[in-house]
Design a protein around this motif. Structure first.
Motif, PDB file in Angstrom:
ATOM      1  N   THR A 155      -5.523  -6.548   3.715  1.00 29.67           N
ATOM      2  CA  THR A 155      -6.382  -5.912   4.193  1.00 29.67           C
ATOM      3  C   THR A 155      -5.006  -4.315   3.791  1.00 29.67           C
ATOM      4  OG1 THR A 155      -6.546  -4.178   6.139  1.00 29.67           O
ATOM      5  CG2 THR A 155      -4.994  -6.434   6.518  1.00 29.67           C
ATOM      6  N   THR A 156      -5.663  -3.494   3.544  1.00 29.22           N
ATOM      7  CA  THR A 156      -4.603  -2.123   3.584  1.00 29.22           C
ATOM      8  C   THR A 156      -4.470  -1.780   5.034  1.00 29.22           C
ATOM      9  OG1 THR A 156      -6.107  -0.242   3.495  1.00 29.22           O
ATOM     10  CG2 THR A 156      -6.400  -1.087   1.683  1.00 29.22           C
ATOM     11  N   VAL A 157      -3.296  -0.717   5.536  1.00 28.40           N
ATOM     12  CA  VAL A 157      -3.059  -0.434   6.485  1.00 28.40           C
ATOM     13  C   VAL A 157      -2.178   1.125   6.877  1.00 28.40           C
ATOM     14  CG1 VAL A 157      -0.855  -0.980   6.971  1.00 28.40           C
ATOM     15  CG2 VAL A 157      -3.037  -0.590   9.213  1.00 28.40           C
ATOM     16  N   THR A 158      -2.884   1.768   7.382  1.00 23.29           N
ATOM     17  CA  THR A 158      -2.451   3.154   7.407  1.00 23.29           C
ATOM     18  C   THR A 158      -2.774   3.720   9.294  1.00 23.29           C
ATOM     19  OG1 THR A 158      -3.126   4.050   5.183  1.00 23.29           O
ATOM     20  CG2 THR A 158      -2.416   5.552   6.390  1.00 23.29           C
ATOM     21  N   ALA A 159      -0.983   3.674   9.642  1.00 26.31           N
ATOM     22  CA  ALA A 159      -0.534   4.209  11.226  1.00 26.31           C
ATOM     23  C   ALA A 159       0.126   4.921  11.814  1.00 26.31           C
ATOM     24  CB  ALA A 159      -0.042   2.610  11.431  1.00 26.31           C
ATOM     25  N   ALA A 160      -0.583   6.005  11.906  1.00 28.31           N
ATOM     26  CA  ALA A 160       0.339   7.302  12.704  1.00 28.31           C
ATOM     27  C   ALA A 160      -0.027   7.012  14.063  1.00 28.31           C
ATOM     28  CB  ALA A 160      -1.233   8.443  12.371  1.00 28.31           C
ATOM     29  N   LEU A 161       1.565   7.495  14.303  1.00 31.04           N
ATOM     30  CA  LEU A 161       2.237   7.521  15.487  1.00 31.04           C
ATOM     31  C   LEU A 161       2.927   9.371  15.941  1.00 31.04           C
ATOM     32  CD1 LEU A 161       3.511   5.950  18.291  1.00 31.04           C
ATOM     33  CD2 LEU A 161       5.344   6.258  17.166  1.00 31.04           C
ATOM     34  N   VAL A 162       2.400   9.523  16.564  1.00 26.85           N
ATOM     35  CA  VAL A 162       2.341  10.854  17.272  1.00 26.85           C
ATOM     36  C   VAL A 162       2.858  11.579  18.003  1.00 26.85           C
ATOM     37  CG1 VAL A 162       1.718  13.312  17.453  1.00 26.85           C
ATOM     38  CG2 VAL A 162       0.330  11.366  16.057  1.00 26.85           C
ATOM     39  N   LEU A 163       4.210  11.453  18.149  1.00 26.26           N
ATOM     40  CA  LEU A 163       5.354  11.847  19.340  1.00 26.26           C
ATOM     41  C   LEU A 163       5.111  12.986  19.506  1.00 26.26           C
ATOM     42  CD1 LEU A 163       7.172   9.510  20.637  1.00 26.26           C
ATOM     43  CD2 LEU A 163       7.589  11.232  21.235  1.00 26.26           C
ATOM     44  N   VAL A 209     -13.103   6.495 -12.300  1.00 29.15           N
ATOM     45  CA  VAL A 209     -13.750   6.007 -12.660  1.00 29.15           C
ATOM     46  C   VAL A 209     -12.840   4.056 -13.576  1.00 29.15           C
ATOM     47  CG1 VAL A 209     -15.716   7.500 -13.304  1.00 29.15           C
ATOM     48  CG2 VAL A 209     -14.155   7.171 -14.899  1.00 29.15           C
ATOM     49  N   HIS A 210     -11.931   4.310 -13.267  1.00 26.43           N
ATOM     50  CA  HIS A 210     -10.952   3.158 -14.140  1.00 26.43           C
ATOM     51  C   HIS A 210     -11.781   2.152 -13.528  1.00 26.43           C
ATOM     52  CE1 HIS A 210      -8.499   0.612 -15.151  1.00 26.43           C
ATOM     53  NE2 HIS A 210      -7.618   1.158 -15.986  1.00 26.43           N
ATOM     54  N   PRO A 211     -11.907   0.528 -13.731  1.00 30.54           N
ATOM     55  CA  PRO A 211     -12.245  -0.779 -13.721  1.00 30.54           C
ATOM     56  C   PRO A 211     -11.880  -1.274 -12.665  1.00 30.54           C
ATOM     57  CG  PRO A 211     -12.200  -0.230 -15.529  1.00 30.54           C
ATOM     58  CD  PRO A 211     -11.954   0.876 -15.609  1.00 30.54           C
ATOM     59  N   GLN A 212     -10.595  -1.167 -12.795  1.00 31.50           N
ATOM     60  CA  GLN A 212      -9.716  -1.559 -11.654  1.00 31.50           C
ATOM     61  C   GLN A 212      -9.060  -0.670 -10.630  1.00 31.50           C
ATOM     62  OE1 GLN A 212      -7.105  -2.978 -15.172  1.00 31.50           O
ATOM     63  NE2 GLN A 212      -7.423  -5.069 -14.637  1.00 31.50           N
ATOM     64  N   ARG A 213      -9.697   0.482 -10.971  1.00 31.70           N
ATOM     65  CA  ARG A 213      -9.093   1.713  -9.712  1.00 31.70           C
ATOM     66  C   ARG A 213      -9.363   0.814  -8.081  1.00 31.70           C
ATOM     67  NH1 ARG A 213     -14.419   2.629 -10.405  1.00 31.70           N
ATOM     68  NH2 ARG A 213     -16.097   2.797  -9.395  1.00 31.70           N
ATOM     69  N   ASN A 214     -10.364  -0.258  -8.170  1.00 26.40           N
ATOM     70  CA  ASN A 214      -9.670  -1.147  -6.097  1.00 26.40           C
ATOM     71  C   ASN A 214      -8.723  -1.904  -6.876  1.00 26.40           C
ATOM     72  OD1 ASN A 214     -11.797   0.312  -4.897  1.00 26.40           O
ATOM     73  ND2 ASN A 214     -13.259  -1.476  -6.387  1.00 26.40           N
ATOM     74  N   VAL A 215      -8.037  -1.957  -7.323  1.00 24.23           N
ATOM     75  CA  VAL A 215      -6.421  -2.894  -7.270  1.00 24.23           C
ATOM     76  C   VAL A 215      -5.349  -2.491  -7.060  1.00 24.23           C
ATOM     77  CG1 VAL A 215      -4.800  -4.722  -8.658  1.00 24.23           C
ATOM     78  CG2 VAL A 215      -7.369  -4.107  -9.803  1.00 24.23           C
ATOM     79  N   LEU A 216      -5.051  -3.281  -5.917  1.00 22.71           N
ATOM     80  CA  LEU A 216      -3.726  -2.815  -4.992  1.00 22.71           C
ATOM     81  C   LEU A 216      -2.349  -3.518  -5.658  1.00 22.71           C
ATOM     82  CD1 LEU A 216      -5.449  -2.376  -1.873  1.00 22.71           C
ATOM     83  CD2 LEU A 216      -5.279  -0.651  -3.435  1.00 22.71           C
ATOM     84  N   TYR A 217      -1.822  -2.699  -6.062  1.00 20.78           N
ATOM     85  CA  TYR A 217       0.548  -3.563  -6.069  1.00 20.78           C
ATOM     86  C   TYR A 217       0.524  -3.981  -4.757  1.00 20.78           C
ATOM     87  CZ  TYR A 217       2.271   0.460  -6.317  1.00 20.78           C
ATOM     88  OH  TYR A 217       3.243   2.026  -5.970  1.00 20.78           O
ATOM     89  N   ARG A 218       0.149  -3.141  -3.451  1.00 21.55           N
ATOM     90  CA  ARG A 218       0.874  -3.533  -2.098  1.00 21.55           C
ATOM     91  C   ARG A 218      -0.212  -3.978  -1.238  1.00 21.55           C
ATOM     92  NH1 ARG A 218       5.877  -0.193  -2.124  1.00 21.55           N
ATOM     93  NH2 ARG A 218       6.521  -0.808  -3.302  1.00 21.55           N
ATOM     94  N   ALA A 219      -0.489  -4.732  -0.371  1.00 18.77           N
ATOM     95  CA  ALA A 219      -0.866  -4.916   0.518  1.00 18.77           C
ATOM     96  C   ALA A 219      -0.870  -5.949   1.741  1.00 18.77           C
ATOM     97  CB  ALA A 219      -2.695  -5.392   0.339  1.00 18.77           C
ATOM     98  N   LEU A 220      -1.204  -5.878   2.601  1.00 21.75           N
ATOM     99  CA  LEU A 220      -0.985  -6.856   4.000  1.00 21.75           C
ATOM    100  C   LEU A 220      -1.545  -8.101   3.693  1.00 21.75           C
ATOM    101  CD1 LEU A 220      -1.075  -5.099   7.460  1.00 21.75           C
ATOM    102  CD2 LEU A 220       0.419  -5.259   6.154  1.00 21.75           C
ATOM    103  N   GLY A 221      -0.615  -8.898   3.556  1.00 21.69           N
ATOM    104  CA  GLY A 221      -1.206 -10.448   3.884  1.00 21.69           C
ATOM    105  C   GLY A 221      -1.388 -10.937   2.191  1.00 21.69           C
TER     106      GLY A 221
END
Lengths: 630, 302
Positions: B158-166, B215-227
């Motif tokens: 999974t991807t994850v983007t977390a924002a903590l506002v203080l 439009v790249h066929p591998q545009r969904n390939v991630l090199y970093r992901a959780l898990g």
């Protein structure tokens, strides 16, 4: 009895919660699992005893691969590929390739039984080593790796591509010889579906991400592995293909230029620009080893390093000798340089030619940086006083007493002057009345120079407390570091940056005092950070000048000087200027940390330089203040 | 010695010695006092966050594998109240088993970890100041999520983007190709996360153009992901929350379909942020809705 341990639940059902075989499991009625020795993407690797040799302890490595494909046809193809490759590997005989004894498939798991290598992999060796590994050692391993890759690449009828060269796949056995342990065989178990990770992040060349893997891919990955070993920078933690942004010698200057050049060739983005073959790679390594003498281990000292020539062509525009050490930082005001000296005097010099204008004697050493406002120069002295001296005449205008030495440098804002004293207080003195508007007792010496931003006064004390006061002298917030905060803060975009003797550079929210990040240096620091271009520059008694990304706390570069760095760096145009206790003033490219030039003085430098109109002014403990062309 | 007596007899003694050189000292005049006080008037403006979120499965998927989390409150600061917000989007990787479990596990692990750290602060209970920095807490939370995903949904990602506002500080922890954007009052939109995707990297290296990447066929390939992978390094950063502007967090089901300038236009043209957020989702669906769409839109008031 050894054999009793065989009893227990049946084979592959004996699993821990995360699916690993428990020790004591008898796998395939032959291999007694002893321990997990590795965990890979496809399954685990175990150390096992081969029970077909009941009278001797024969240890083997059992590699387990879990077939995760949901489609039965795909699963079958995967098993076929696995068996085909196992058959190829079984025919290979090379001292750096573990022998294959057996393979079999049970349910959705396939097993490969290999020679057990008694040793450690390079990743473990790297993580258990504190400093850098010896260059000649890495060179020797690199040559051995070239040899075994050459053996694979010359395999007939088809070359074998290793495809997964990385430190964790290279074991060093007890004879300090390398063994390749994880063949691309496991690759067929990776699903090629959308969204899947491909290759080993960090070590693989760009073309491998397009599905091409040939001998050039192994060359790149070996280059990447050696780069990691030499720099200790894990490429998996960096964006892919970014080795060019981390030149080896910038991170580890002890590495020879020759070896760096060889590895750079292997790491070329375009396969055509790399070595043609792994044999060429090996020849280049050998030749680098011969040229540097590393091969003979004759020259273990990286001496004779071509250094940027010291003081080459750098003649001071002028130099002026005071009667004692210059520990503080000079000030430029209306064409004159003002600098305090440990001989108790404040000197005023003509900035253009160093001509002496006047000096004013306090009764204690002057270690801070003066400040000027409306023709009066203000500075603190160890005689407990803040002095206000007329810039034209050098005569005292007024002075203000505290109950301790004043080592903090004063700052002026809104017609008030703010400074700390060893009497534990921060003083706010009205410049019209020359009387204090308020004093704030912090409970410990205040040697940090206040920074004023957004109507708050920021400073630290020797007990490790950091304060934000409003203009009425009320504490808005405070933050506690573990040790003294002698460093003066810097505020930029609502964040306060300061160093502490606890070895951290802190970034704290300027409004609330919440800690945003902290950056660990190797030793305590009294240096004041500066922020330019979203980069924080500072130094430490560990001898380094650091550049840190302001938003992420990532180290961008560090530069090693010969001794403690106690004075703050200054950024001017594209350069950073900073002195060191080793006596040098360093001029670095601030974006890269590359040395442009250095200038030698005859004593430690503890103050910060001042740059104005392309001239750098720096005081040294050798009693001189120098003016140099920036 | 003087210090010693001062400590014994209290601090009432005037520490200032008379100035020298015929300078006459006098108490501050009322005008002077006023000018000092004017600088330091304590205005009370309740600074708080306005938050909205929206989600759609899209028009081509049957399952929603995105997860989102929002929490917004204010906490009592050292001298004034400060807004506190936690916003997370996780996009379970398509084609993997249990992508939705992975994304859900990730947001739970991160929110659990961070809210536990701030528990006493949030409930105004007596507490000792946190030793760790905001970025260290975020880093540990993402590491916790990595452990949780590996444990609860092995083999997934999974991807994850977390924002903590203080207060006004916005701290981001990020892995994968969901995105965080800051949208400034002048409609300028700036991505504050960097996609961990192969095409983005190839684009950064100048190997392919942005148009080719789209439009790249591998545009969904991630090199970093959780898990996924043995080591995980989250990108961490802290930036000031733009005054009068917005924070947008979204999955690639939004940004992969609607160009950046179009997104900021939709947000600024909407009468409320709620409508703006819904219009973003609608626009992505109108453009085909090829993937799950999630968006969180936050505004800092005061």
């Amino acid at each position: 009895m050894e054999t009793q341990r065989i009893d227990g639940p049946n084979g592959s059902e004996n699993r821990s919660t995360i699916g690993q075989l428990n020790s004591g499991t008898n796998l395939g009625n032959r291999y007694l699992i002893q321990d997990v020795i590795g965990v890979g993407g496809m399954g685990s690797v175990y150390r096992a005893r081969d029970l077909h040799f009941p009278n001797v302890v024969k240890l083997v490595a059992v590699k387990e691969m879990i077939n995760q494909a949901p489609d039965p046809l795909v699963r079958q193809t995967i098993v076929h590929n696995f068996e085909r490759e196992a058959n190829i590997l079984a025919t290979l005989s090379h001292p750096s390739i573990p022998r294959i004894y057996d393979y079999f498939t049970l349910d959705n798991r396939s097993y490969l039984v290999l020679e057990f290598v008694n040793g450690k992999d390079l990743e473990a060796i790297l993580s258990q080593t504190d400093g850098t590994l010896a260059e000649e050692q890495i060179l020797a391993w690199g040559i051995q790796l070239c040899e075994v890759l050459a053996f694979l690449h010359h395999h007939k009828p088809d070359p074998i591509i290793f495809r997964d060269m990385k430190p964790s796949n290279v074991m060093i056995n007890q004879h300090n010889h390398i063994v390749l342990v994880d063949f691309g065989i496991a690759k067929s178990f990776q699903s090629g579906q959308k969204g899947t990770m491909i290759g080993t992040e960090g070590y693989s060349p760009p073309e491998q991400y397009r599905g091409e893997a040939n001998t050039k891919a192994d060359i790149y990955a070996l280059g990447a592995t050696m780069h990691h070993l030499l720099t200790r920078r894990d490429p998996r933690l960096e964006p892919p293909f970014s080795f060019g942004e981390r030149p080896i010698r910038k991170i580890n200057p002890n590495v020879s230029m020759e070896l760096e050049t060889v590895i750079n060739t292997a790491l070329q983005y375009n396969p055509d620009d790399r070595f043609n073959s792994v044999d060429d790679f090996k020849d280049a390594l050998l030749s680098a080893g011969r040229k540097t003498g590393l091969l003979n281990r004759i020259n273990l000292n990286p001496s004779g390093q071509a250094n940027v020539s010291v003081n080459s062509g750098i003649k001071p525009v002028w130099a002026f000798q005071c009667e004692d050490e210059l520990r503080g930082t000079p000030l430029m005001y209306n064409g004159a340089i003002y600098t305090g000296c440990y001989d108790n005097n404040l000197y005023a010099l003509n900035a253009a030619n160093g001509e002496f204008l006047w000096k004013y004697a306090s009764e204690g050493g002057i270690v801070g940086r003066p400040v000027a406002y409306e023709d009066i120069v203000y500075f603190g002295s160890e005689d407990h006083r803040l002095h206000a001296v007329n810039t034209r005449t050098g005569k005292i205008s007024w002075s203000y007493y505290t109950d301790g030495r004043v080592r903090s440098s004063p700052r002026i804002s809104e017609n008030h002057i703010f400074f700390g004293s060893d009497d534990y207080c921060l003083h706010a003195v009205n410049l019209s009345t020359n009387r204090n508007a308020w004093i704030f007792d912090t409970g410990s010496e205040v040697r940090s120079s206040p920074f004023i931003a957004g109507e708050l006064v920021y400073f630290g004390n020797e007990a490790g407390d950091f304060f934000a006061l409003d203009y009425r002298g009320n504490a808005k917030w405070r933050y506690k570091a573990k040790r003294n905060i002698t460093s003066s803060p810097w505020v930029h975009e609502n964040v306060v940056y300061f160093n502490s003797m606890d070895g951290y550079l802190y970034a704290v929210d300027a409004k609330t005092g919440w800690l945003i990040w902290r950056f660990r240096m190797e030793k305590p620091s009294i240096v004041s950070p500066v922020v330019v271009d979203n980069m924080v520059f500072t130094g430490s008694s560990d001898g380094h000048i650091y550049a840190i990304e302001a938003k992420s706390a990532k180290e961008l570069w560090r530069f090693k000087t010969g001794h403690q760095v106690n004075g703050s760096p200054i950024i001017y145009k594209d350069a950073l200027y900073c002195g060191s206790v080793d006596g040098y003033l360093y001029c670095l490219e601030y974006k890269t940390g590359r040395l442009k030039w250095k200038f030698e003085t005859q004593g430690p430098i503890t103050g910060a330089p001042l740059v104005y109109n392309d001239i750098v002014y720096i005081g040294s403990h050798d009693h001189f203040i120098y003016a140099l062309l920036a | 010695m003087l210090n010693f007596f001062r400590k014994i007899f209290g601090k009432k003694e005037e520490p200032v010695k008379p100035a020298m050189d015929n300078i006459v000292t006098a108490p501050l005049s009322d005008v002077q006092l006023q000018s000092i006080r004017a600088m330091t008037v304590n205005r009370f403006e309740p600074s708080q966050l306005l938050v909205t979120s929206a989600q759609s499965v899209g028009r081509q998927r049957e399952l929603n594998e995105d997860s989102l989390f929002t929490l917004s409150t204010t906490i009592a600061g050292h001298s004034s109240n400060a807004p506190f917000g936690l916003f997370i989007i996780a996009d379970g990787m398509g084609g993997h088993q249990y992508g939705e479990i992975a994304s859900n596990t990730a947001i739970r692990a991160i929110s659990d970890y961070i809210l536990k750290k701030f528990h006493n602060t949030l409930f105004h209970l007596p507490s000792i100041p946190l030793e760790e920095s905001l970025q260290e807490i975020m880093q540990a939370a993402v590491a916790e999520a990595q452990r949780a995903v590996l444990h609860e949904a092995p083999g997934s990602g999974t991807t994850v983007t977390a924002a903590l506002v203080l207060g006004q500080q916005l701290t981001i922890g990020h892995v994968g190709d969901s995105r965080g954007y800051l949208i400034y009052s002048e409609q300028r939109m700036e991505a504050i996360t960097r996609d961990h995707s192969l095409v983005r990297r190839l684009e950064e290296l100048g190997q392919i153009t942005a148009a080719e990447a789209a439009v790249h066929p591998q545009r969904n390939v991630l090199y970093r992901a959780l898990g996924q992978g043995e080591t995980l390094e989250a990108d961490l950063s802290t930036t000031p929350f733009p005054i009068g502007g917005y924070l947008l967090i979204c999955s690639d089901g939004l940004w992969g379909v609607i160009p950046d300038d179009e997104m900021s236009k939709i947000i600024f043209e909407a009468p409320t942020i709620q409508r703006g957020c819904q219009n973003l989702i609608a626009a992505a669906n109108a453009a085909g809705g090829p993937d799950n769409i999630s968006a969180i839109l936050v505004q800092l008031l005061g």
